[in-house]
Scaffold this active site. Structure first.
Site, PDB file in Angstrom:
ATOM      1  CG  ASP A  15      -1.937  -1.163   1.173  1.00  0.00           C
ATOM      2  OD1 ASP A  15      -1.858  -1.989   0.245  1.00  0.00           O
ATOM      3  OD2 ASP A  15      -2.772  -1.266   2.082  1.00  0.00           O
ATOM      4  CG  ASP A  57      -6.683   0.113   1.462  1.00  0.00           C
ATOM      5  OD1 ASP A  57      -7.055  -1.061   1.662  1.00  0.00           O
ATOM      6  OD2 ASP A  57      -7.041   1.072   2.180  1.00  0.00           O
ATOM      7  CG  HIS A  59     -11.165   1.103   0.398  1.00  0.00           C
ATOM      8  ND1 HIS A  59     -11.214  -0.187   0.859  1.00  0.00           N
ATOM      9  CD2 HIS A  59     -10.278   1.754   1.215  1.00  0.00           C
ATOM     10  CE1 HIS A  59     -10.412  -0.309   1.907  1.00  0.00           C
ATOM     11  NE2 HIS A  59      -9.822   0.844   2.135  1.00  0.00           N
ATOM     12  CB  SER A  65     -12.988   1.008   6.295  1.00  0.00           C
ATOM     13  OG  SER A  65     -12.488   1.695   5.151  1.00  0.00           O
ATOM     14  CG  HIS A  76      -8.486   5.355   3.056  1.00  0.00           C
ATOM     15  ND1 HIS A  76      -9.492   5.132   3.975  1.00  0.00           N
ATOM     16  CD2 HIS A  76      -7.888   4.160   2.845  1.00  0.00           C
ATOM     17  CE1 HIS A  76      -9.497   3.860   4.311  1.00  0.00           C
ATOM     18  NE2 HIS A  76      -8.546   3.232   3.631  1.00  0.00           N
ATOM     19  CE  LYS A 101      -3.955  -4.208   1.420  1.00  0.00           C
ATOM     20  NZ  LYS A 101      -4.743  -3.129   2.026  1.00  0.00           N
ATOM     21  CD  GLU A 108     -10.741  -2.170   6.353  1.00  0.00           C
ATOM     22  OE1 GLU A 108     -10.708  -2.493   5.142  1.00  0.00           O
ATOM     23  OE2 GLU A 108     -10.397  -1.054   6.765  1.00  0.00           O
ATOM     24  CB  ALA A 136      -0.148   1.980   8.248  1.00  0.00           C
ATOM     25  CB  CYS A 140      -2.259  -2.932   5.319  1.00  0.00           C
ATOM     26  SG  CYS A 140      -4.002  -2.450   5.135  1.00  0.00           S
TER      27      CYS A 140
HETATM   28  C1  VGL Z   1      -4.748   0.758   5.871  1.00  0.00           C
HETATM   29  C2  VGL Z   1      -6.190   1.835   7.314  1.00  0.00           C
HETATM   30  C3  VGL Z   1      -7.219   1.702   6.414  1.00  0.00           C
HETATM   31  C4  VGL Z   1      -3.354   0.265   5.585  1.00  0.00           C
HETATM   32  C5  VGL Z   1      -5.777   0.609   4.962  1.00  0.00           C
HETATM   33  O1  VGL Z   1      -3.005   0.101   4.390  1.00  0.00           O
HETATM   34  O2  VGL Z   1      -2.606   0.025   6.556  1.00  0.00           O
HETATM   35  N1  VGL Z   1      -4.968   1.358   7.041  1.00  0.00           N
HETATM   36  N2  VGL Z   1      -6.996   1.091   5.239  1.00  0.00           N
HETATM   37 ZN    ZN Z   2      -8.359   1.201   3.644  1.00  0.00          ZN
END
Ligand code: VGL
Ligand code: ZN
Length: 191
Positions: A15, A57, A59, A65, A76, A101, A108, A136, A140
């Site tokens: 990500d 990520d 979405h 989420s 996001h 993903k 989620e 992060a 993830c």
């Molecule tokens: C993530 C929060 C929401 C990540 C993804 O990639 O860590 N964190 N969606």
């Molecule tokens: Zn996300």
């Protein structure tokens, strides 16, 4: 000492997208600083012929989420928006396996293994060890590392290639401890 990549290894880049970098919708402090480190690992993986996996990520606009849907996060990484694009400096090899993903609006999923067929793909390629970096650390990256261990892979976290979002102070440290207790190895250096 650096653990040299082998052809039977996989590098998983988690990500590294604009929304997770400073200025993005869900910024990870210093998230952009891992791109250079990650690029060196990607080049090293290319040189030895290791498997390279690059996740994002991805979405739908009504993902559960999002705060707009009652979830915990600002909107996001919405599909086909600039925030969902990979960081502009990230090296994107043609031969990498690209994993999208968290595309289901009602579910989620932080892990790159969840609903993507990734473990089957890695096993088919004979992968035994996986090296993980990206964003992060406390979401993830952690979820991908823990799933990797549960799937039977030897898991190495590339520490300089990841940063935590730290919604609560100490979340990054907690994530590292969780990953370590589950059997992950924490790699402090570059290849
Ligand atoms: C993530 C929060 C929401 C990540 C993804 O990639 O860590 N964190 N969606
Ligand atoms: Zn996300």
């Amino acid at each position: 000492m650096a653990d040299t990549l082998k052809p039977s290894d996989a590098l998983i880049v988690v990500d590294l997208q604009n929304d997770f970098c400073p200025g993005g919708a869900l910024p990870v402090p210093q998230g952009d600083q891992v791109v250079g480190v990650m690029n060196r690992w990607i080049r090293a993986a290319e040189r030895v012929g290791a498997v390279i996996v690059i996740s994002r990520d991805w979405h739908p606009p009504n993902h559960c989420s999002f705060e707009t849907e009652g979830g915990p996060w600002p909107v996001h990484c919405v599909q086909n928006t600039p925030g969902a694009e990979y960081h502009g400096d990230l090296h994107l090899p043609l031969c990498a396996l690209y994993v999208d993903k968290a595309r289901d609006p009602d579910r989620e999923s932080y892990s790159g293994f969840s609903g993507t067929g990734l473990s089957q793909a890695l096993r088919r390629s004979g992968v035994q060890r996986i090296f993980i970096g990206g964003l992060a650390l406390d979401y993830c990256v952690k979820a991908t590392a823990l799933d990797g261990l549960a799937e039977g892979f030897e898991v190495h976290l590339i520490l300089p290639a990841t940063r935590a979002v730290n919604v609560n102070p100490g979340d990054g440290t907690k994530a590292l401890n969780e990953m370590r207790s589950a059997g992950a190895m924490i790699q402090e250096d570059d290849p």
